[in-house]
Design a protein around this motif. Structure first.
Motif, PDB file in Angstrom:
ATOM      1  N   PRO A 128       0.810  -1.230   0.000  1.00  0.00           N
ATOM      2  CA  PRO A 128       0.000   0.000   0.000  1.00  0.00           C
ATOM      3  C   PRO A 128       0.844   1.282   0.000  1.00  0.00           C
ATOM      4  CG  PRO A 128      -0.836  -1.552   1.641  1.00  0.00           C
ATOM      5  CD  PRO A 128       0.451  -2.132   1.118  1.00  0.00           C
ATOM      6  N   ALA A 129       2.056   1.191   0.563  1.00  0.00           N
ATOM      7  CA  ALA A 129       2.876   2.400   0.676  1.00  0.00           C
ATOM      8  C   ALA A 129       3.338   2.930  -0.679  1.00  0.00           C
ATOM      9  CB  ALA A 129       4.085   2.122   1.571  1.00  0.00           C
ATOM     10  N   LEU A 131       1.361   3.324  -3.284  1.00  0.00           N
ATOM     11  CA  LEU A 131       0.247   3.911  -4.035  1.00  0.00           C
ATOM     12  C   LEU A 131       0.405   5.408  -4.264  1.00  0.00           C
ATOM     13  CD1 LEU A 131      -2.689   1.866  -2.491  1.00  0.00           C
ATOM     14  CD2 LEU A 131      -1.969   1.882  -4.887  1.00  0.00           C
ATOM     15  N   SER A 132       1.009   6.079  -3.285  1.00  0.00           N
ATOM     16  CA  SER A 132       1.216   7.513  -3.448  1.00  0.00           C
ATOM     17  C   SER A 132       2.118   7.787  -4.656  1.00  0.00           C
ATOM     18  CB  SER A 132       1.835   8.070  -2.162  1.00  0.00           C
ATOM     19  OG  SER A 132       2.129   9.424  -2.314  1.00  0.00           O
ATOM     20  N   ARG A 135       0.246   7.218  -7.949  1.00  0.00           N
ATOM     21  CA  ARG A 135      -0.598   8.366  -8.301  1.00  0.00           C
ATOM     22  C   ARG A 135       0.238   9.483  -8.901  1.00  0.00           C
ATOM     23  NH1 ARG A 135      -2.898   7.093  -3.098  1.00  0.00           N
ATOM     24  NH2 ARG A 135      -1.806   8.838  -2.149  1.00  0.00           N
ATOM     25  N   ARG A 136       1.417   9.704  -8.328  1.00  0.00           N
ATOM     26  CA  ARG A 136       2.288  10.770  -8.836  1.00  0.00           C
ATOM     27  C   ARG A 136       2.750  10.487 -10.273  1.00  0.00           C
ATOM     28  NH1 ARG A 136       3.146  12.844  -4.106  1.00  0.00           N
ATOM     29  NH2 ARG A 136       3.711  10.903  -3.081  1.00  0.00           N
ATOM     30  N   THR A 153      -7.934  14.157 -12.254  1.00  0.00           N
ATOM     31  CA  THR A 153      -8.433  13.861 -10.904  1.00  0.00           C
ATOM     32  C   THR A 153      -9.246  12.571 -10.879  1.00  0.00           C
ATOM     33  OG1 THR A 153      -8.510  16.201 -10.352  1.00  0.00           O
ATOM     34  CG2 THR A 153      -9.899  14.733  -9.031  1.00  0.00           C
ATOM     35  N   GLU A 154     -10.176  12.451 -11.818  1.00  0.00           N
ATOM     36  CA  GLU A 154     -11.105  11.315 -11.750  1.00  0.00           C
ATOM     37  C   GLU A 154     -10.458  10.014 -12.213  1.00  0.00           C
ATOM     38  OE1 GLU A 154     -14.908  12.392 -13.371  1.00  0.00           O
ATOM     39  OE2 GLU A 154     -15.035  14.166 -12.092  1.00  0.00           O
ATOM     40  N   ILE A 156      -7.305   9.295 -11.826  1.00  0.00           N
ATOM     41  CA  ILE A 156      -6.441   8.871 -10.722  1.00  0.00           C
ATOM     42  C   ILE A 156      -7.266   8.194  -9.632  1.00  0.00           C
ATOM     43  CG2 ILE A 156      -5.042   9.744  -8.784  1.00  0.00           C
ATOM     44  CD1 ILE A 156      -3.749  11.670 -10.792  1.00  0.00           C
ATOM     45  N   ILE A 157      -8.433   8.754  -9.334  1.00  0.00           N
ATOM     46  CA  ILE A 157      -9.290   8.136  -8.309  1.00  0.00           C
ATOM     47  C   ILE A 157      -9.641   6.699  -8.712  1.00  0.00           C
ATOM     48  CG2 ILE A 157     -11.622   8.180  -7.313  1.00  0.00           C
ATOM     49  CD1 ILE A 157     -11.364  11.271  -7.224  1.00  0.00           C
ATOM     50  N   HIS A 160      -6.442   4.414  -8.844  1.00  0.00           N
ATOM     51  CA  HIS A 160      -5.979   4.137  -7.484  1.00  0.00           C
ATOM     52  C   HIS A 160      -6.822   3.027  -6.842  1.00  0.00           C
ATOM     53  CE1 HIS A 160      -4.908   4.730  -3.233  1.00  0.00           C
ATOM     54  NE2 HIS A 160      -6.196   4.532  -3.038  1.00  0.00           N
ATOM     55  N   GLU A 161      -8.145   3.111  -7.004  1.00  0.00           N
ATOM     56  CA  GLU A 161      -9.007   2.094  -6.386  1.00  0.00           C
ATOM     57  C   GLU A 161      -8.744   0.712  -6.988  1.00  0.00           C
ATOM     58  OE1 GLU A 161     -10.782   2.552  -3.715  1.00  0.00           O
ATOM     59  OE2 GLU A 161     -10.404   4.706  -3.638  1.00  0.00           O
ATOM     60  N   ALA A 164      -5.581  -0.460  -5.444  1.00  0.00           N
ATOM     61  CA  ALA A 164      -5.820  -0.853  -4.050  1.00  0.00           C
ATOM     62  C   ALA A 164      -6.411  -2.264  -4.012  1.00  0.00           C
ATOM     63  CB  ALA A 164      -6.753   0.147  -3.370  1.00  0.00           C
ATOM     64  N   ILE A 167      -3.729  -4.807  -4.737  1.00  0.00           N
ATOM     65  CA  ILE A 167      -2.878  -5.025  -3.564  1.00  0.00           C
ATOM     66  C   ILE A 167      -3.586  -5.933  -2.560  1.00  0.00           C
ATOM     67  CG2 ILE A 167      -1.899  -3.874  -1.536  1.00  0.00           C
ATOM     68  CD1 ILE A 167      -1.098  -1.586  -3.435  1.00  0.00           C
ATOM     69  N   GLU A 168      -4.884  -5.721  -2.386  1.00  0.00           N
ATOM     70  CA  GLU A 168      -5.644  -6.603  -1.484  1.00  0.00           C
ATOM     71  C   GLU A 168      -5.617  -8.040  -1.985  1.00  0.00           C
ATOM     72  OE1 GLU A 168      -9.333  -5.648   0.197  1.00  0.00           O
ATOM     73  OE2 GLU A 168      -8.050  -4.586   1.630  1.00  0.00           O
TER      74      GLU A 168
END
Lengths: 241, 122
Positions: A128-129, A131-132, A135-136, A153-154, A156-157, A160-161, A164, A167-168
């Motif tokens: 998870p670390a 993910l930042s 995004r960049r 913006t959208e 990336i949202i 990102h999900e 995530a 990763i799960e």
């Protein structure tokens, strides 16, 4: 360039690039950092010129910067005496990352093919670390593609999900990385996030929310689950705003 | 290096909790714990200021909803600050969290909202 339909996208141009020998001969690996300024067009051009024939590029966390040039050379040195890389571009990248000897060599590996600038290919550790940083990198790439602020913006949202979730999925398995492939066309964008972990039903209400957010932010979402992993393909018509 | 930071100050009996940085699945639980831990039981309301949050993901939204529930269960008022053009606001919109009366553009506006809030024994 129009984004072809799913069926017409050759897999090789997306992720599992198993290019033939003719292409291999032109692939060199160069390693650069993932600091934001390195992603700006000017810097990218400069670093491309530094070594003619450069085709691949890694984007690594800034804190492993001191090792990076060494690794780049190591990858280049694996070319055989005909000047042909013996493993293709991605193998070269893998090799260089594998030579990072820092204990926390958490790195995003990016394959940047200068012949298809509208394409971004990342290999990302299932941590998870990271993910930042993802995004960049994605933000810089989207802006470079001329995407508008709302699009950036959208997208990336949504991406990102999807990451995530990947990763799960990777938590329960030995899957240590997942792939993110993005392709920008004229006014269109397609992003695929592919993991090799086991798909899990959302553990809590929250993860269901992630999928709903992907659907809300993108025009089209395809989720393909198989024993080999999960692939989420997201498409969006760019508004330019 | 921490991705996010939580700061608090009290204004007119209301606790203003400001979150800065990025809130995602890597730190959302910790941010949520830090926010809840910063709220005294005797404060009559809380303003959660997200205006300087640079990124918010679904895990962050989940945590915010949890904080809201915790406060409502304790009869403490709650208001959210998420300016229309902020990254947090974009996430909340896409997550389908409606901008209700408890969502404000500024901390001042949120405090005004809470001024109309009746607290038990007030």
């Amino acid at each position: 360039m129009q984004i072809p339909n799913r069926a017409r996208i050759p897999r090789s141009s997306w992720a599992n690039d198993t290019s033939g020998r003719t292409r291999r001969a032109r692939i060199h690996a160069t390693v650069v950092t993932a600091t934001q300024d390195m992603l700006q067009p000017d810097t990218v051009r400069r670093s491309t010129r530094r070594r003619s024939g450069c085709r691949c590029r890694f984007l690594l966390r800034a804190r492993v910067l001191s090792r990076i040039e060494t690794c780049g050379m190591a990858a280049n040195n694996t070319r055989d005496k005909d000047g042909e890389h013996d493993g293709g571009g991605e193998d070269g990248c893998q090799l260089a990352v594998g030579r990072l000897r820092v204990p926390d060599d958490m790195a995003i590996m990016a394959l940047h093919d200068t012949e298809s600038p509208g394409q971004l290919r990342l290999r990302v550790p299932t941590d998870p670390a990271i993910l930042s940083d993802v995004r960049r990198v994605l933000r810089a790439w989207l802006q470079h593609q001329g995407a508008g602020a709302d699009d950036v913006t959208e997208v990336i949202i949504a991406v990102h999900e999807a990451c995530a979730n990947a990763i799960e999925h990777g938590y329960s398995d030995a899957a240590r990385e997942f792939e993110l492939n993005a392709l920008a066309g004229v006014g269109e964008l397609a992003v695929t996030v592919r993991d090799r972990g086991r798909w899990r039903a959302p553990r809590e209400r929250n993860r269901g929310r992630g999928l709903a957010m992907i659907a809300a932010a993108m025009d089209e979402v395809d989720i393909n689950r198989s024993p080999a992993g999960t692939e989420v393909t997201m498409r969006r018509r760019l508004t330019g705003r | 290096m921490s991705l996010a930071d939580v700061q608090t100050l009290v204004r007119d009996g209301i606790l203003v909790v400001s979150v800065t940085g990025e809130v995602d699945m890597s730190n959302a639980e910790n941010v949520g714990s830090a926010v809840v831990a910063a709220i005294p039981a005797d404060v009559r309301g809380v303003v959660l200021d997200l205006s300087r949050v640079e990124y918010l993901d679904s895990a962050g939204v989940f945590v915010i909803q949890g904080v809201r529930q915790t406060l409502l269960a304790r009869d403490q008022a709650f208001a959210l600050v998420a300016p229309a053009a902020s990254p947090a606001s974009a996430t909340l919109r896409i997550a389908g969290v409606s901008r209700d009366a408890q969502t404000a553009d500024t901390v001042d506006e949120a405090l005004q909202t809470l001024d109309g809030h009746e607290t038990p024994g007030a």
